[in-house]
Design a protein around this motif. Structure first.
Motif, PDB file in Angstrom:
ATOM      1  N   ARG A   1     -34.933 107.854  52.161  1.00 13.86           N
ATOM      2  CA  ARG A   1     -34.060 107.405  51.075  1.00 13.86           C
ATOM      3  C   ARG A   1     -33.069 108.504  50.711  1.00 13.86           C
TER       4      ARG A   1
ATOM      5  N   LEU B   1     -28.244 103.916  46.349  1.00 18.23           N
ATOM      6  CA  LEU B   1     -29.429 104.291  47.109  1.00 18.23           C
ATOM      7  C   LEU B   1     -29.360 103.653  48.496  1.00 18.23           C
TER       8      LEU B   1
ATOM      9  N   ARG C   1     -31.260 103.524  52.611  1.00 11.06           N
ATOM     10  CA  ARG C   1     -32.359 103.830  53.537  1.00 11.06           C
ATOM     11  C   ARG C   1     -31.716 104.287  54.831  1.00 11.06           C
TER      12      ARG C   1
ATOM     13  N   ALA D   1     -36.050 109.927  46.214  1.00  4.29           N
ATOM     14  CA  ALA D   1     -34.961 109.949  47.192  1.00  4.29           C
ATOM     15  C   ALA D   1     -34.388 111.352  47.279  1.00  4.29           C
TER      16      ALA D   1
END
Length: 132
Positions: free
Chosen positions: A5, A63, A65, A109
């Motif tokens: 993340r 955010l 991935r 993250a």
């Protein structure tokens, strides 16, 4: 295991026409808007996030991935000039921090924390880089 993340709050966000922002869009999945506790400052044409103990101080961002976290984090470390081989203290340091989505979903993250003095930098009081 390394986290996949990444929380971004400045020129790596969607809508910026920068090669590194484009790399992030190509190489990661957008999870959603997120926020963390901190203060935002205008460094030059880009922002710097400084952590805060005050829950009323919030920085807004996005955010992601990362599909190939190790490789991408090395690229972003180079971009932020905080990877291996850069003289200390670096302008940014990569650090894990809690971020929230939808005001309730919390997760850890990576993000880049500003590591130089901010006393003479203008603060972005809204916590939103695009609203400076």
């Amino acid at each position: 295991m390394i986290s996949d993340r990444l929380f971004v709050y400045g020129t790596l966000m969607r809508g910026f026409d920068h090669p590194m922002a484009k790399l992030l869009l190509r190489s990661a999945d957008f999870i959603g808007e997120a926020r963390c506790q901190g203060r935002l400052y205008l460094v030059k044409h880009y922002p710097g996030l400084v952590l805060s103990d005050d829950p009323n101080e919030v920085v807004f961002g996005e955010l992601y991935r990362l599909r190939a976290a190790d490789e991408l984090l090395r690229e972003f470390d180079m971009y932020e000039a905080c990877g291996e081989g850069f003289a200390e203290p670096t302008e940014y340091v990569r650090q894990m921090l809690p971020v929230t989505r939808d005001g309730r979903t919390a997760e850890e993250a990576w993000t880049y924390i500003y590591n130089w003095p901010v006393a003479r930098l203008p603060r972005i009081a809204s916590g939103r880089f695009l609203e400076r």
